[in-house]
Design a protein around this motif. Structure first.
Motif, PDB file in Angstrom:
ATOM      1  N   ARG A  70      -9.786  -6.707  -1.548  1.00 33.64           N
ATOM      2  CA  ARG A  70      -8.705  -6.039  -2.298  1.00 33.64           C
ATOM      3  C   ARG A  70      -9.110  -4.636  -2.712  1.00 33.64           C
ATOM      4  O   ARG A  70      -8.265  -3.742  -2.801  1.00 33.64           O
ATOM      5  CB  ARG A  70      -8.339  -6.859  -3.542  1.00 33.64           C
ATOM      6  N   ASN A  74      -5.181  -2.127   0.735  1.00 39.19           N
ATOM      7  CA  ASN A  74      -3.971  -2.356  -0.063  1.00 39.19           C
ATOM      8  C   ASN A  74      -2.980  -3.243   0.680  1.00 39.19           C
ATOM      9  O   ASN A  74      -1.938  -3.600   0.141  1.00 39.19           O
ATOM     10  CB  ASN A  74      -3.302  -1.035  -0.472  1.00 39.19           C
ATOM     11  N   GLN A  75      -3.319  -3.600   1.922  1.00 35.59           N
ATOM     12  CA  GLN A  75      -2.464  -4.531   2.654  1.00 35.59           C
ATOM     13  C   GLN A  75      -3.297  -5.335   3.645  1.00 35.59           C
ATOM     14  O   GLN A  75      -4.119  -4.799   4.377  1.00 35.59           O
ATOM     15  CB  GLN A  75      -1.343  -3.813   3.409  1.00 35.59           C
ATOM     16  N   ILE A 118      -1.941  -8.697  -1.857  1.00 31.90           N
ATOM     17  CA  ILE A 118      -1.937  -7.589  -0.900  1.00 31.90           C
ATOM     18  C   ILE A 118      -1.331  -8.004   0.446  1.00 31.90           C
ATOM     19  O   ILE A 118      -1.425  -7.265   1.432  1.00 31.90           O
ATOM     20  CB  ILE A 118      -3.343  -6.989  -0.688  1.00 31.90           C
TER      21      ILE A 118
END
Length: 259
Positions: A70, A74-75, A118
């Motif tokens: 994380r 962010n994804q 995320i």
């Protein structure tokens, strides 16, 4: 479209082959393993990749890995919970539980929960199930008791199939959570050590994991179980359709996850 994909247990077997195929198709692959040397070798074999070292029998390691991911991303588009164990020299973990339940059931649950913030609604969680499934001795999942290797393994695989279905029910808006039997007796280290046979082509397993992770075929499969031995979505094990059994298993998993 390039996806960011985390694969646990990616230093050999189905996990490594899946990572190699995904990387060759241009996806950004994050590799998990519990051996630093094997992780480095795996990363080199996919042309360079981020690696995350964690022992999934230690829930502190699982949480630390999720925090590290994380902090860097962010994804995360896809999580493939591939890591699993059948036999071990020491079957009782430091926490006093059976290593099969901790690695095969609880660790992927904790990791998934920690990474959901995320993951986009169109993301995928692909959980490794098995043709070997058996009703769960909930007391044995919570507190160690000696069990036959296959007995513990089969129960842990029903348990991950149960929480996959239940998590999908909780998250109707996504991401997709699906459980997959990648194929019986594939040529993995687990099969070679557990059954003393060479096993079938690993691509059988890697290819179905990639389909589950990326294909349109699985876009509305949340909560379902795919049996690659029959090549189709299949009914859940009878025990996974028993509300009392499902409730007891989920209560235990949530209790362990919060401890």
């Amino acid at each position: 479209m390039t996806k960011t994909i985390l694969i646990t247990g990616a230093t050999d077997g189905i996990g490594l082959l899946t990572a190699q195929k995904l990387a060759a198709d241009g996806h950004r692959v994050l590799l998990h393993g519990r051996s630093e040397a094997k992780l480095a070798k795996a990363a080199e074999s996919v042309g360079g990749a981020e690696t995350y070292l964690a022992d999934l029998s230690r829930m502190g390691d699982v949480k630390a890995m999720a925090e590290a991911i994380r902090a860097t991303h962010n994804q995360l588009d896809v999580l493939i919970n591939n890591a699993g164990i059948l036999k071990a020299p020491q079957t009782q973990t430091e926490a006093g539980r059976d290593i099969r339940f901790d690695v095969n059931t609880l660790a992927p649950y904790l990791l998934t929960r920690a990474l959901l913030p995320i993951m986009p609604s169109g993301g995928r969680v692909v959980n490794l199930s098995s043709a070997a499934q058996a009703p769960v001795d909930v007391d044995a999942m919570i507190s160690y008791r000696p069990m036959d290797d296959m007995e513990a393994y089969a129960q842990s695989k029903l348990a991950i199939t149960i929480w996959s279905s239940e998590m999908a029910r909780e998250m109707a808006g996504g991401p997709v959570v699906v459980s997959v039997n990648p194929g019986s007796l594939l040529a993995s280290k687990m099969v070679k050590e557990g059954f003393g046979i060479a096993g079938n082509d690993l691509s059988i397993g890697a290819d179905i994991l990639i389909r589950a992770a990326l294909s349109q075929e699985f876009s509305d499969a949340s909560g379902k179980y795919f049996d690659n031995d029959s090549g189709r979505f299949a009914a859940l094990h009878a025990a996974a359709s028993n509300p009392a059994h499902v409730g007891a298993v989920m209560d235990a998993i949530r209790k362990l996850a919060s401890s």
